[in-house]
Design an enzyme around this catalytic site. Structure first.
Site, PDB file in Angstrom:
ATOM      1  CE1 TYR A  96       5.197  11.753   6.750  1.00 45.88           C
ATOM      2  CE2 TYR A  96       5.835  11.932   9.055  1.00 45.88           C
ATOM      3  CZ  TYR A  96       5.356  11.182   7.996  1.00 45.88           C
ATOM      4  OH  TYR A  96       5.053   9.858   8.191  1.00 45.88           O
ATOM      5  NE  ARG A 136       2.089  17.056   0.261  1.00 48.02           N
ATOM      6  CZ  ARG A 136       2.273  15.903   0.907  1.00 48.02           C
ATOM      7  NH1 ARG A 136       1.438  14.887   0.713  1.00 48.02           N
ATOM      8  NH2 ARG A 136       3.263  15.766   1.757  1.00 48.02           N
ATOM      9  CG  HIS A 157      -3.692  14.782   7.404  1.00 46.84           C
ATOM     10  ND1 HIS A 157      -4.812  15.317   6.816  1.00 46.84           N
ATOM     11  CD2 HIS A 157      -2.962  14.239   6.410  1.00 46.84           C
ATOM     12  CE1 HIS A 157      -4.760  15.110   5.510  1.00 46.84           C
ATOM     13  NE2 HIS A 157      -3.646  14.455   5.240  1.00 46.84           N
ATOM     14  CE1 TYR A 188       0.227   7.294  10.354  1.00 45.97           C
ATOM     15  CE2 TYR A 188       1.408   7.993   8.385  1.00 45.97           C
ATOM     16  CZ  TYR A 188       0.235   7.877   9.095  1.00 45.97           C
ATOM     17  OH  TYR A 188      -0.940   8.329   8.550  1.00 45.97           O
ATOM     18  CE  LYS A 189       6.932   7.860   4.749  1.00 44.62           C
ATOM     19  NZ  LYS A 189       5.825   8.214   3.832  1.00 44.62           N
ATOM     20  CD  GLU A 216      -0.813   8.239  -1.583  1.00 48.22           C
ATOM     21  OE1 GLU A 216      -1.397   7.249  -1.088  1.00 48.22           O
ATOM     22  OE2 GLU A 216      -0.834   9.386  -1.064  1.00 48.22           O
TER      23      GLU A 216
END
Length: 341
Positions: A29, A224, A194, A320-321, A269
């Protein structure tokens, strides 16, 4: 067996325009922001020249958004104090679209020549739309302004209000969420939204992103990328629909290799960050692109890099993904695609 990998070019616009998200062999991240608008050249083509990207999926994705909103109006929300920001977003995105697609879209000020600075005409020839409106007058549009512009862009839209030295997600139209719920998050702060993401606070990433966003200036958009894996070409993997798509994570472990490569998609994304000039709110655009592994593997540098990144991804991030159950197979599948060449 996985398909044979090649390094040859393709004419498929979903491949040539795909925003491959991995600049190196390891993913962690980060804020990873850069100025928007510059072309990013890839082994297959390029992407990035437009803030609002229109591709061959334009009409199909807009039809899907309309169907989702009809089933679940809660995907669209504008808190009362964000009405001005909604209008600001509409005009900002229309200007962007007219600038980058002048043959298909036109925005004209005071089309009647009456001297009315608030009068505009919007033409979108791809959809057969001609709309006269007065800026700020909801009665001159067929829908609320944020919903109206969202019906003509492929991006999801979240508007962040800045107050009390913080950012708040107080408006948006989000139909293609990746395992989150806009209806749940609306009205929450950027830091609260978040909060569930692992490592962000420990590494200071979310704090740096928050401070960066608060310093954004009008007319200086940034972008991003973010990524995950999705099973099937399903844009709407929102939390609300988890009972529909969640079981696929178990199912995909038991299919044959050909089916696995066809169904598992790298989902990327491209997120644009825009300080709106009139309201001062931040327009957060989220455009989703998907490419199945079988097509990804035809671009050799992508195949190798994606296999390395997915295999190396730490357990908590993979969990998490939502890819923890099949990420090892995805990495192995990509490696095997090269071995079979």
């Amino acid at each position: 067996m996985p398909p044979t990998s090649t390094a040859t070019s393709t004419d498929d616009p979903l491949v040539t325009g795909f925003p491959f998200p991995f600049p190196e062999d390891r993913y962690r991240y980060s804020t990873n922001v850069e100025p928007a608008g510059g072309a990013v050249v890839t082994p297959a083509g390029q992407w990035g020249t437009a803030v609002v990207d229109i591709d061959v999926e334009y009409v199909r994705e807009l039809d899907e958004r309309r169907e989702i909103l009809a089933r679940d109006p809660g995907r669209h929300a504008v808190l009362p104090h964000m009405r001005g920001a909604a209008w600001d977003t509409l005009l900002t995105l229309m200007r962007e679209m007219a600038l980058t697609n002048p043959d298909q879209m036109t925005l004209t000020r005071d089309p009647g020549g009456t001297g009315d600075a608030h009068a505009w005409r919007w033409e979108n020839r791809l959809l057969g739309v001609v709309q006269d409106f007065r800026y700020g007058d909801d009665a001159t549009l067929p829908d609320e302004p944020l919903a109206y512009i969202a019906s003509q862009v492929q991006e999801d839209i979240v508007l962040l209000d800045q107050r009390n030295d913080a950012l708040w997600g107080d408006a948006g139209v989000v139909t293609f969420a990746a395992d989150w719920s806009f209806g749940f998050d609306v009205g929450m702060s950027f830091l609260e939204i978040h909060g569930p993401v692992p490592r962000l606070r420990e590494l200071g990433v979310i704090t740096r992103a928050h401070e960066f966003l608060k310093r954004l200036q009008p007319h200086e958009p940034y972008r991003r990328t973010n990524w995950t894996l999705t099973i099937g070409r399903r844009l709407d993997v929102s939390t609300e629909l988890y009972p529909e798509w969640g079981p696929d994570r178990e199912m995909i472990q038991h299919v044959d290799d050909e089916t696995f490569g066809r169904l598992v998609h790298l989902r990327v994304e491209v997120q644009h960050l825009i300080r709106l000039p009139e309201s001062g709110a931040i327009c957060f655009l989220i455009r989703t692109y998907m490419l199945p592994l079988e097509q990804l593997a035809t671009v050799e540098p992508w195949r190798v890099r994606a296999a390395t990144v997915i295999a190396e991804l730490p357990e908590d991030m993979a969990d998490y993904k939502g890819i923890i159950k099949y990420r090892d197979r995805a990495a192995a599948w990509l490696l095997a695609a090269g071995e079979s060449a």
